[in-house]
Design an enzyme around this catalytic site. Structure first.
Site, PDB file in Angstrom:
ATOM      1  N   SER A 197       0.834  -1.202   0.000  1.00  0.00           N
ATOM      2  CA  SER A 197       0.000   0.000   0.000  1.00  0.00           C
ATOM      3  C   SER A 197       0.869   1.252   0.000  1.00  0.00           C
ATOM      4  O   SER A 197       1.663   1.439  -0.915  1.00  0.00           O
ATOM      5  CB  SER A 197      -0.972  -0.038   1.184  1.00  0.00           C
ATOM      6  OG  SER A 197      -1.991   0.915   1.043  1.00  0.00           O
ATOM      7  N   GLU A 323      -9.398  -5.435  -3.487  1.00  0.00           N
ATOM      8  CA  GLU A 323      -8.712  -4.402  -2.724  1.00  0.00           C
ATOM      9  C   GLU A 323      -9.657  -3.435  -1.981  1.00  0.00           C
ATOM     10  O   GLU A 323      -9.543  -3.210  -0.782  1.00  0.00           O
ATOM     11  CB  GLU A 323      -7.836  -3.558  -3.661  1.00  0.00           C
ATOM     12  CG  GLU A 323      -6.680  -4.290  -4.301  1.00  0.00           C
ATOM     13  CD  GLU A 323      -5.465  -4.409  -3.407  1.00  0.00           C
ATOM     14  OE1 GLU A 323      -5.519  -3.979  -2.240  1.00  0.00           O
ATOM     15  OE2 GLU A 323      -4.457  -4.948  -3.884  1.00  0.00           O
ATOM     16  N   HIS A 421      -7.817  -5.526   0.668  1.00  0.00           N
ATOM     17  CA  HIS A 421      -6.548  -4.817   0.877  1.00  0.00           C
ATOM     18  C   HIS A 421      -5.928  -5.283   2.192  1.00  0.00           C
ATOM     19  O   HIS A 421      -6.599  -5.342   3.212  1.00  0.00           O
ATOM     20  CB  HIS A 421      -6.856  -3.319   0.929  1.00  0.00           C
ATOM     21  CG  HIS A 421      -5.679  -2.423   0.841  1.00  0.00           C
ATOM     22  ND1 HIS A 421      -4.857  -2.381  -0.263  1.00  0.00           N
ATOM     23  CD2 HIS A 421      -5.191  -1.488   1.705  1.00  0.00           C
ATOM     24  CE1 HIS A 421      -3.918  -1.459  -0.073  1.00  0.00           C
ATOM     25  NE2 HIS A 421      -4.095  -0.914   1.113  1.00  0.00           N
TER      26      HIS A 421
END
Length: 486
Positions: A197, A323, A421
């Site tokens: 990320s 995600e 995610h």
């Protein structure tokens, strides 16, 4: 450079003093080593400075404190953490090295890995990211580190020296690795820089910046939000002005002096209010993050890549299947969307393309709720599309490129997160027990443990050789060359 002090502990000489780590299984871990001076007093909102060093042998058996931060906005997805932050002593690295690498002249490849957290939270010392298991599995050296986040790391006031300070911390930590990792059995000429990320965003920035690019031999980019361009300087300056107003800093004041005098809790509280004021449904951007043209981000990603800044560096890049559910599953503004509301959000983001985007996703996902459709768009536009563009360009240039997708979803999946995610993180570090209340992980099985070993082995092999031994290199726009985990 290293000496054995006992059957379990080791002492290593760094450029600032000796450190003593602790053994666990086949790995020696050195935690909480300062790579820069504490960012306190006159060093708050200042670029990182060298640590003054220490005399004697410093115990490096516990992770250092986190940098000051508010709670993560993904707590409901990943699980809660007990706050452990403090400004003083927060800029530290953690080094996990195979015990056989110390003192025998052999050099192991190195993975320097940056945590995510939206440039607002996180710590390289958290047990979520304990690199000892990965170091043992792959016979590699794993380094994690802290960097300033939120207003302390990304407030844009260049007139007082505050510009991309978190990125400058990362560059300082990477230079620390260059200067010291050989003492821990690592090879400074074989350094893969990676992260997840915001950490992937940071790793790519370090590889593209001419001031640090030569320190990076390979890249591991997990779920990078590359659809988010570096922040425009004018926008960043506007957010800084709004932040100063929330803090009550008067016009004409000595801004640096005022900011350094305030309690850090007040700085964090005002940042939280700013985030609320700027919040837009579906917008994952924090109020402050790396600014284009500032230190560490001299030019946009696309231009730098097209100019060949990544040439010669091996690349492993990937995303999770779902995600954006991490950002939408618990947001009632998204879950209660109507079709008209989705079109309104898409129009605000994509203008005239909105109706075409809506039609294409509705055809691809027949019967999907408006929330699910919007989430799918976010997954692709923020994470997947640009990750594949980077892979396409890199592979087309003849550079080693590998692409994965992580597909495992939790059993039951009460919140319909899917492979959200951050879902791959327990599998990369085999730190399943560090997520006891995490909806994204849920209960784990023997098959999950095997999946973790498979994923971590693939990453370690890439760090070691710059290639993946059990799947073919990626070819541009070739979905069959994407390896699926889970």
């Amino acid at each position: 450079m290293s000496t054995v002090t006992g059957a379990e502990d080791r002492v290593v000489e760094t450029d600032r003093g000796r450190v003593e780590g602790a053994a666990r299984g086949e790995v020696i871990s050195f935690r909480g080593i300062p790579y820069a001076a504490s960012p306190v007093g006159d060093l708050r909102f200042a670029p990182p400075r060298p640590h003054p060093g220490w005399t004697g042998t410093r115990a490096a058996v516990h992770a250092g404190v986190s940098v000051p931060q508010a709670a993560s906005r993904l707590e409901r997805v990943m699980g809660r953490r007990v706050p452990d932050w403090r400004e003083d002593g927060s800029l530290t690295v953690n080094v996990h090295t195979p015990s056989g690498a110390l003192g025998n002249g052999a050099s192991r490849p190195v993975l320097v890995w940056w945590h995510g957290g939206g440039f607002t939270s996180g710590s390289g010392g958290w047990d979520w990211y304990d690199g000892s298991g990965l170091a043992a599995l792959g016979d590699i050296v794993v380094v994690t580190a802290n960097y300033r986040v939120g207003p302390l790391g990304y407030l844009y006031l260049p007139e007082i020296g505050a510009a991309n300070l978190g990125a400058r911390d990362q560059a300082a930590a990477l230079r620390w690795v260059r200067d010291n990792i050989a003492s821990f059995g690592g090879d400074p000429r074989a350094v893969t820089v990676g992260g997840q990320s915001a950490g992937a965003y940071s790793a790519l920035s370090l590889a593209l910046d001419p001031r640090t690019s030569e320190l990076v031999s390979g890249l591991l980019l997990q779920s990078g939000p590359f659809g988010l361009a570096p922040q425009d300087p004018q926008e960043a300056a506007g957010h800084a002005e709004a932040y100063l107003r929330l803090l009550g800093v008067p016009d004409g004041a000595d801004v640096a002096k005022a900011l350094r005098a305030l309690p850090v809790e007040r700085l964090l509280s005002a940042y939280g209010r700013l985030a609320e004021d700027l919040s837009v449904p579906g917008d994952a951007a924090p109020p402050m993050y790396p600014v284009l043209g500032g230190p560490g981000v001299p030019r946009g990603f696309q231009r730098a890549i097209e100019d060949g800044a990544l040439e010669g560096k091996a690349l492993l890049i990937g995303t999770t299947r779902d995600e954006a559910t991490a950002f939408t599953a618990f947001d009632p503004r998204i879950q209660n969307l109507t079709s008209a509301g989705v079109l309104e959000l898409l129009t605000a983001r994509f203008g005239e393309q909105a109706h075409d985007i809506h039609r294409r996703y509705a055809a691809r996902l027949p019967g999907a709720t408006p929330a699910r459709l919007f989430t799918a768009v976010q997954t692709d536009r923020l994470f997947r599309d640009d990750s594949l563009r980077i892979a396409d360009h890199h592979a087309a240039g003849g550079d080693a490129t590998y692409v994965y997708r992580f597909d495992r979803r939790p059993a039951g999946d009460a919140f319909a997160l899917g492979a959200t995610h951050c879902a791959e993180l327990p599998f990369l570090f085999t730190t399943f027990d560090a997520y006891p209340d995490s909806p994204m992980l849920g209960t784990t099985s023997r098959a999950d443990r095997a999946l973790g070993e498979s994923f971590a082995t693939a990453v370690a092999a890439f760090v070691t050789t710059g290639s993946a031994t059990d799947w073919p290199p990626y070819a541009p726009a070739t979905a069959a060359r994407v390896r699926h985990f889970g």
